[in-house]
Write a protein that holds these residues in place. Structure first.
Motif, short mmCIF file in Angstrom:
data_model
loop_
_atom_site.label_atom_id
_atom_site.label_comp_id
_atom_site.label_asym_id
_atom_site.label_seq_id
_atom_site.Cartn_x
_atom_site.Cartn_y
_atom_site.Cartn_z
N PRO A 12 9.63 10.56 -1.08
CA PRO A 12 10.99 10.05 -1.30
C PRO A 12 11.08 8.55 -1.04
CG PRO A 12 10.87 11.24 0.77
CD PRO A 12 9.53 11.39 0.10
N HIS A 13 11.79 7.88 -1.88
CA HIS A 13 12.11 6.46 -1.69
C HIS A 13 10.88 5.58 -1.48
CE1 HIS A 13 16.12 8.06 -1.35
NE2 HIS A 13 15.76 8.76 -0.30
N THR A 14 9.90 5.69 -2.32
CA THR A 14 8.69 4.88 -2.19
C THR A 14 9.05 3.41 -2.36
OG1 THR A 14 7.33 6.66 -3.04
CG2 THR A 14 6.37 4.47 -3.07
N LYS A 15 8.80 2.63 -1.30
CA LYS A 15 9.09 1.20 -1.31
C LYS A 15 7.81 0.37 -1.30
CE LYS A 15 13.35 1.51 1.36
NZ LYS A 15 14.02 1.07 2.58
N TYR A 16 6.74 0.94 -0.73
CA TYR A 16 5.51 0.18 -0.50
C TYR A 16 4.33 0.90 -1.12
CZ TYR A 16 8.71 -1.38 3.15
OH TYR A 16 9.82 -1.82 3.81
N ASP A 17 3.31 0.13 -1.46
CA ASP A 17 2.08 0.73 -1.95
C ASP A 17 1.21 1.20 -0.79
OD1 ASP A 17 2.64 0.42 -4.66
OD2 ASP A 17 1.84 -1.61 -4.69
N VAL A 18 1.11 0.38 0.28
CA VAL A 18 0.20 0.70 1.37
C VAL A 18 0.88 0.44 2.71
CG1 VAL A 18 -2.00 0.08 2.48
CG2 VAL A 18 -1.82 0.07 -0.01
N PHE A 19 0.67 1.36 3.67
CA PHE A 19 1.06 1.16 5.05
C PHE A 19 -0.22 1.03 5.85
CE2 PHE A 19 1.76 2.66 9.36
CZ PHE A 19 2.82 1.85 9.74
N ILE A 40 0.28 4.99 0.25
CA ILE A 40 -1.02 5.10 0.92
C ILE A 40 -0.87 4.61 2.35
CG2 ILE A 40 -3.43 4.28 0.95
CD1 ILE A 40 -3.11 3.72 -2.07
N SER A 41 -1.50 5.29 3.30
CA SER A 41 -1.60 4.79 4.67
C SER A 41 -3.08 4.58 4.99
CB SER A 41 -1.01 5.79 5.68
OG SER A 41 0.39 5.76 5.65
N ILE A 42 -3.37 3.43 5.57
CA ILE A 42 -4.73 3.13 6.02
C ILE A 42 -4.69 3.09 7.54
CG2 ILE A 42 -6.59 1.43 6.02
CD1 ILE A 42 -5.60 0.57 3.24
N VAL A 43 -5.47 3.94 8.17
CA VAL A 43 -5.52 4.04 9.62
C VAL A 43 -6.82 3.41 10.10
CG1 VAL A 43 -5.45 5.60 11.59
CG2 VAL A 43 -4.22 6.21 9.50
N ILE A 44 -6.70 2.39 10.94
CA ILE A 44 -7.89 1.71 11.44
C ILE A 44 -8.16 2.19 12.86
CG2 ILE A 44 -8.96 -0.51 11.98
CD1 ILE A 44 -7.21 -1.70 9.74
N PHE A 45 -9.20 3.01 13.01
CA PHE A 45 -9.60 3.51 14.31
C PHE A 45 -10.55 2.51 14.94
CE2 PHE A 45 -8.61 7.53 12.10
CZ PHE A 45 -7.73 8.08 13.03
N SER A 46 -10.25 2.08 16.16
CA SER A 46 -11.11 1.19 16.91
C SER A 46 -11.34 1.79 18.29
CB SER A 46 -10.45 -0.19 17.03
OG SER A 46 -9.22 -0.08 17.73
N GLU A 47 -12.13 1.14 19.11
CA GLU A 47 -12.45 1.69 20.43
C GLU A 47 -11.21 1.95 21.27
OE1 GLU A 47 -15.25 -1.05 22.12
OE2 GLU A 47 -16.93 -0.19 21.01
N LYS A 68 3.22 16.78 3.91
CA LYS A 68 4.49 17.15 3.29
C LYS A 68 4.62 16.64 1.86
CE LYS A 68 9.45 17.10 4.32
NZ LYS A 68 10.46 16.66 5.30
N TYR A 69 4.16 15.41 1.62
CA TYR A 69 4.38 14.77 0.31
C TYR A 69 3.10 14.40 -0.44
CZ TYR A 69 9.11 14.28 2.09
OH TYR A 69 10.36 14.53 2.60
N GLY A 70 1.95 14.60 0.18
CA GLY A 70 0.70 14.27 -0.50
C GLY A 70 0.32 12.80 -0.45
N GLN A 71 0.88 12.07 0.53
CA GLN A 71 0.51 10.66 0.68
C GLN A 71 -1.00 10.54 0.88
OE1 GLN A 71 1.11 8.43 4.46
NE2 GLN A 71 2.63 7.29 3.26
N ILE A 72 -1.59 9.52 0.32
CA ILE A 72 -3.02 9.26 0.49
C ILE A 72 -3.22 8.59 1.84
CG2 ILE A 72 -5.00 7.96 -0.37
CD1 ILE A 72 -3.66 8.17 -3.18
N VAL A 73 -4.16 9.12 2.63
CA VAL A 73 -4.49 8.54 3.94
C VAL A 73 -5.97 8.20 3.95
CG1 VAL A 73 -4.58 8.93 6.43
CG2 VAL A 73 -2.67 9.87 5.08
N VAL A 74 -6.27 6.94 4.26
CA VAL A 74 -7.66 6.46 4.29
C VAL A 74 -7.98 5.98 5.70
CG1 VAL A 74 -9.32 4.82 3.33
CG2 VAL A 74 -7.48 5.73 1.88
N PRO A 75 -8.86 6.67 6.40
CA PRO A 75 -9.26 6.19 7.72
C PRO A 75 -10.37 5.14 7.61
CG PRO A 75 -10.25 8.32 7.30
CD PRO A 75 -9.39 8.00 6.11
N VAL A 76 -10.27 4.13 8.48
CA VAL A 76 -11.32 3.12 8.60
C VAL A 76 -11.81 3.21 10.04
CG1 VAL A 76 -11.85 0.65 8.56
CG2 VAL A 76 -10.28 1.62 6.85
N PHE A 77 -13.09 3.41 10.20
CA PHE A 77 -13.69 3.57 11.52
C PHE A 77 -14.35 2.25 11.88
CE2 PHE A 77 -13.49 7.60 9.37
CZ PHE A 77 -12.79 8.37 10.29
#
Length: 132
Positions: A12-19, A40-47, A68-77
């Motif tokens: 709903p209410h897509t405003k951004y391409d990437v978080f 899309i959400s990009i999660v940056i995992f650090s120590e 819930k909505y099928g948002q793409i989530v990309v983890p960065v380690f």
């Protein structure tokens, strides 16, 4: 492929391409809205990521929107092994142990964070140890 792209359109209410999620402050209503309004959400995992309850609450919210909505989530380690995130071991696990000590009476919340880290670490992403 068509099903995944159509599920993204259901956000709903897509405003951004990437978080971009990284060590940050507490989830405010505007931050929560930004997560919900991103394709899309990009999660940056650090120590130190797992030592922050805000990061982990943000991760839970991101995965809630993904499921819930099928948002793409990309983890960065970043300088952490995906298996350390998945199992809360190594230096990443040491950071989580510190947080666990501060919130030891909140067993449900700790379990929710563990499940979220495991789920995110099982997603396809980028490992800084293998990518320059």
């Amino acid at each position: 492929m068509a099903s995944s792209s159509s599920s993204i359109n259901m956000i709903p209410h897509t405003k951004y391409d990437v978080f971009l999620s990284f060590r940050e402050d507490e989830i405010s209503p505007s931050l929560s809205s930004a997560i919900e309004g991103s394709k899309i959400s990009i999660v940056i995992f650090s120590e130190g990521y797992a030592s922050s309850r805000w990061c982990l609450n943000e991760l839970v919210k991101i995965l809630e929107i993904k499921n819930k909505y099928g948002q793409i989530v990309v983890p960065v380690f970043y300088r952490v092994d995906p298996s350390d995130v998945r199992n809360q071991t190594g230096t990443f696990g040491d950071s989580f142990s510190e947080l666990e000590e501060r919130f030891k009476e909140k067993i449900d919340m700790l379990q929710t964070w563990r499940i979220a880290m495991r789920e995110a670490a099982n997603l396809s992403g980028f490992d800084s140890h293998s990518i320059r």
